[in-house]
Every structure is written in structure tokens, then in C-alpha cells.
Scaffold this motif. Sequence first.
Motif, PDB file in Angstrom:
ATOM      1  N   PHE A   1       0.787  -1.140   0.091  1.00 40.71           N
ATOM      2  CA  PHE A   1      -0.142  -0.010   0.034  1.00 40.71           C
ATOM      3  C   PHE A   1       1.005   1.266  -0.016  1.00 40.71           C
ATOM      4  CE2 PHE A   1      -4.858  -0.992   1.519  1.00 40.71           C
ATOM      5  CZ  PHE A   1      -4.518  -2.258   0.861  1.00 40.71           C
TER       6      PHE A   1
ATOM      7  N   TYR B   1      -2.464  -1.729  -4.509  1.00 40.19           N
ATOM      8  CA  TYR B   1      -3.207  -2.401  -3.580  1.00 40.19           C
ATOM      9  C   TYR B   1      -3.317  -3.871  -3.572  1.00 40.19           C
ATOM     10  CZ  TYR B   1      -4.709   2.244  -2.393  1.00 40.19           C
ATOM     11  OH  TYR B   1      -4.685   3.499  -1.860  1.00 40.19           O
TER      12      TYR B   1
ATOM     13  N   ILE C   1      -4.745  -6.911  -2.396  1.00 46.96           N
ATOM     14  CA  ILE C   1      -5.452  -7.424  -1.503  1.00 46.96           C
ATOM     15  C   ILE C   1      -5.417  -8.903  -1.481  1.00 46.96           C
ATOM     16  CG2 ILE C   1      -8.058  -7.456  -1.038  1.00 46.96           C
ATOM     17  CD1 ILE C   1      -7.118  -4.734  -1.519  1.00 46.96           C
TER      18      ILE C   1
ATOM     19  N   ASP D   1      -6.043  -4.110 -13.635  1.00 48.16           N
ATOM     20  CA  ASP D   1      -6.234  -3.791 -12.033  1.00 48.16           C
ATOM     21  C   ASP D   1      -5.876  -4.698 -10.894  1.00 48.16           C
ATOM     22  OD1 ASP D   1      -7.149  -2.069  -9.933  1.00 48.16           O
ATOM     23  OD2 ASP D   1      -8.892  -3.105  -9.831  1.00 48.16           O
TER      24      ASP D   1
ATOM     25  N   VAL E   1      -6.641  -4.890  -7.906  1.00 45.76           N
ATOM     26  CA  VAL E   1      -7.220  -5.247  -6.648  1.00 45.76           C
ATOM     27  C   VAL E   1      -8.144  -6.427  -7.067  1.00 45.76           C
ATOM     28  CG1 VAL E   1      -9.491  -4.345  -5.591  1.00 45.76           C
ATOM     29  CG2 VAL E   1      -7.563  -2.803  -5.977  1.00 45.76           C
TER      30      VAL E   1
END
Lengths: 355, 306
Positions: free
Chosen positions: A86, A91, A93, A150, A152
Motif C-alpha cells: 500500500f 493495492y 488484496i 487492475d 485489486v
Amino acid sequence: METSRLRLRFVKTDNPPVWVRPLIPVLALVVTFILTSALIFWANANPFETYYHFLIAPLTNKVSALEILVKATPLMLTGAAVTFAFAAGYYNIGAEGQLFAGAIAAAGLGVAMKEVPAFITIPTIVIAGFAAGMLWATIPALLKVKLQVDEVVTTLLLNSVMGFIVSALLNGPWRDPNSGWPQSPEIGASAIFFKLIPRSRLNLGFVIGLLVILVLWFVLTRTSFGLKMRAVGLGKPAARFAGIHVGRTTLIAALVSGGIAGIAGVAEVAGIQYHLIGDLSAGYGYTGIIIATLGSLNAVGVFIASLFFGLVDAGAQTVSRVLGVPVYLGEVTQATMLLVALGFFLLQRYRLRRM
Amino acid sequence: MEIFIINLIGATLRVSTPILLAAIGETYAERAGILNLGIEGTMFFGAFIGFFVADKSGSLWLGFLIAVLSGVIFGLLMALLTVTLGVNQHVSGLGITMLCTGLSLFAFRLNYGGRSIPPSIESFQQLAPFKNIPWLNTLTEQYLFTYIAFLVIVPLAWWLLYRTSFGLKIRSVGENPEAADAAGVNVFAVRYAALAIGGGLMAAGGAFLSLAQLGAFTHGIIAGRGWVAIAIVIFGNWNPVRAMWGALIFGGASALQLRLQTMGLQLPIPYETFLALPYIVTIIALVLAGRNASYPAALLKPYRRE
């Protein structure tokens, strides 16, 4: 014309008064516990008694106090993993899946290296767990850096895929031949993390967690790479303009993040379970995101947040055992605390002024 | 072979329904500029509360209604955090997912204990408009919600987004909130509305699983379907109709996996390969769509009026 009403307005300030900063976490805690007491009433328990067993009782004897550190261990590691990514604006996850990648490596090598002495086996499984987490993190990281997919979404989807891989292993080749349970065979004695304190579950994993937090602190605050990471995290165009290799920085941050999460998996297998099991992680990868956020992406904050969440996890089990309040009170408390704290973090940048 | 394919198409429509509803909900949120990672938890809570209310009241419809309402509430909570307070959207969404999951599991354990066989209810019946034509019946014997999702929600969501001034407002606050504000659009109200609609659809998707498809609630009832829906939104380029195709691709892969599993073929690879297949297909689809993906310009950016 005179009005008797007080007219108040929120005004933005960049320098909150000093006394506000320590007050924010306290207020957030109070609000959290007021909100979650609704659930305690629903479970027909006395809130004061519940909160005593939840937050105070675990601190009153040595066995349960050490259990807090045991619960904090995976959270320190996943919290550090998430912080690393982060901070660089990546990001990740996927710590949950990367944790299991590390756990698979530890469970496999732990069995294969039964005959090898511990001083070789233990460093090997830690390094292999790091590598496995890193490898699993490579897929979304490369897709992000090379193809702008992306991260995420891909990390979230890969968590599900890793769940199926673990299930395939445990129902197939790794099913325990002795018990027939969906768990891998027990790892050899040489791979087991030694206990720090006899007759407790506290083990080498906690020390590794501390070391990782220390390294995190050092890298983020004392190295030029940490500076580059944070620059990329603050804004990619500006970082690029400053001559930072954004793609490479992101990639390294993402891979190291996956590696640290992998170590969390090693610590759970070698320190606690001695088997790979499907329930190895109680969502530690996701809780790591809360820890990183509440710790405001710095090492000391992550450490404190992990200890506190360790207390909440240990306390939730006590409450469930003693008062029959479902253990998920812990999860609700952690999530509520995050949401309340997010709101309060912002409030500290505002002041109430009389107009 | 024909029977296999007709069966497969019928199952695809059924399996796609919850993901389609959730994906359209997420499309609305993201079109307004908010990535709602609360989707997985909102679906989970919808599945739980729908089941719980239906079980206690004896009314499936009441359960469904309360589920949708709960989704609206969690959508509004997401709006409070991200629109009013301007908190990081990733973290708020994941926080809501954890809150919803924790609340559902807490209430489930409190009311049903830790039993090993999940409690079940008499679920919604499937409609069979062509009972007398076997092959057509296989295809069209579906739950009412599947019909509504494909024949009403998809065209309605598309029409609302592209042909009404409300839809224009949603798209404008997700692309350029400053300009929208200057043109007199209430950016905050529109984002609240989009998140509320989105949350309701997500919870409806979850409730479809517990009240129709399964007639039960289990810990693994959503199993990452919310994350798949988010991928489908990107794959569908933030267009409800294209999201439908994405949902059908995932649903098709899932249905194929189910068919192969029930056929009991002795395969040299573990059956989990097929379970993972839809997720891998989704990632590949995402990579292929990635180059053309045109994210709403204001996605992830909180709007502050200076």
C-alpha cells in the motif's frame, strides 16, 4: 440582530491541536464498543461482564496474555505485507492467497526435510515460504506493471483460486494417510518452530514477526528505496517526473509484500498447526489490510494494531467459551473499529469554530 | 449432445443470475465514481438476512424485500464513508465486507448454533411456462428472479443509465464531478443514490442464492462471487448489457464445471480445476479487456467542494 443560537462550522486545519491526536483512538474505541454492545444485548449477555472477558481478562493471566502474542503473530506479518504494498500505491488484496502459498511450501518441505537438522530446515522453509508467496504475487504484479490490469480485482480472484489449490491438495495427494482428514501429513520435528516459553503456544514465529516489522520500519524510513516507494505511492506521474522507475518500484514492492504474506503462512504451519489445513487462516490476509490502515502504513502503528487485534481475537474466544456469545463478535468489533476510526481520522483535520 | 447443451444453457442462466444482479449494482456504483468492495459482504448479508427473515416469518417475499433493504443501507453506509467523509474506497469497501460477514455469522451462530447440516427452507419455485415441450422446458424452467434479471433489470439499467437525465447525472459525477457540480448537479446526492441502488442489487443477488437456488444459508454461499462481479464490470466496460455477457461467460464456465462434476467422469485432474476455471477465465477475460478498459475518470477520487 442578536441571535441566541450558537453557530458552529467545521473548518479545515492542517495542524490539529496536539491534544486531539491521542484522543482520536480513544474516542474511536469508545464509539466502537457502544455500537457493538447492541450485539451483546442480542446475545442476552451483560455488556460489562462481556467486555471484562473480552478485553481485560486475557491480560490477567500469563497463559492468555501469551495467547494474545500468538494471535498477533500472523497479523503482524500480514499487516506488514499489506503496508509494504500500500505504501507504494499497489493495492495488494491478495495477502490471504499469498499466505497459503507460503503455507503450502512449509507443509511440503516440512515433510520432505524430516531427516535434515533444524538449523537448516527452519531457515529453508522460511525462505521457501517467502519465495512461494512472492511467486503467487508475481501473477497480479506482472499483469499490473506490464498490462495495466487492475491488481485489486486480480488479487481478489487469485485468493479464490488459491483456495481451490489448497482444497485440491488436501483432498488429493496430501490427504493425511493416517487420519484420512483433509489435512497434510504432519511436518517433521526439525521443521517445527521452537517454543519461546514452555507450555505456551508462543513460538519462533513471533520473533520473525518482530524482525519483519523492524525491517519494514528500516526500509520505509531509512532507505532510498523506501523513499521511492512512498513517492510512487503518493503519485505516479510526479514520481516518474522525479526520475523514479515506477514500474520496477511497484513490482518490487508487490513481490516483497507477497513474500512477507508467505512467511505468515509458514509461521502458522510451522508454529501452530504442523499441518496444512483449509482453515489455516481466519482471514488474516484481509485483517492485515485493516491493521495496515489503522497503523497508518507505518511499522510502529502496524505493531500496535496487531497487538490490539490479537487481544480482540483472544478475547472473542474467551467470551465465546465463558458466556456463549458467538466468537464472530471479534470480527464485527474489528470491522466496526476500522470504519469508526476512518471517520475519526478525518475529523482530526477539522476544527469546530464559532462563526 | 443436444440435451447436454440445452441443459448447460439453462444452468448457465441460473448460475449467472446472482452475479449479473451484483455486477449491475457495482456498475452503478463505479459509474458514479465509487469502487464498492463492500459487494462481497453486501451479497453475503443479503443471503443471510433474506434466509433469516424468510425462515422466521414464513414469507419468502418478505425475506427478499428485507434483503434488498439491507443492501440499500450498506450502500448508504459506503456513501457516508466515501462520499461525505472522503475515506479511501478500497479500505472502506473491505471494511464493509468484513462487517457484513461478521454480522451475518454472528447472527447465524446465535440463531442456528453450530450445527453441521445447514438449516434449509422451502425455497421459491421455478416457473415452467412451456411444460409440454421438453427441450424448451429445460431451457425456460427458471426462477422468476432470473427472468426479471435478464428481461427487466438489464434493459432497465441500460435505459436508466443512457437515456434518462438521472443516468446522465450518474455518468457525469463519475467522469467529471467539478463540471457536473458547475452544471447544477448535486454530486453528493447522485453518488448516494447510485450506491443505494447498487447495494440493493448486490443484496438481491445474494438473496437469490439463499432463497431460490439453494434454499439454505451456508458460510461459503457467496464464495467470491462478489469479486467476480467486480471483474465483470471491468470486462463489460461499465455497461449493463455488456456486463450481462460477462456474467454469462462466468456462469457458463461454472455450469460446465457442475455438469462435468455430476457426470462423474474419472479425470486425471482434480475436480477443483473446474471450480477454479471460471475464476481463471475471468482473469484472462480481464487481461483481454484490459487494454480497452475505460475507467470512469473520477473513480476512487473523493469530491471536495472548495
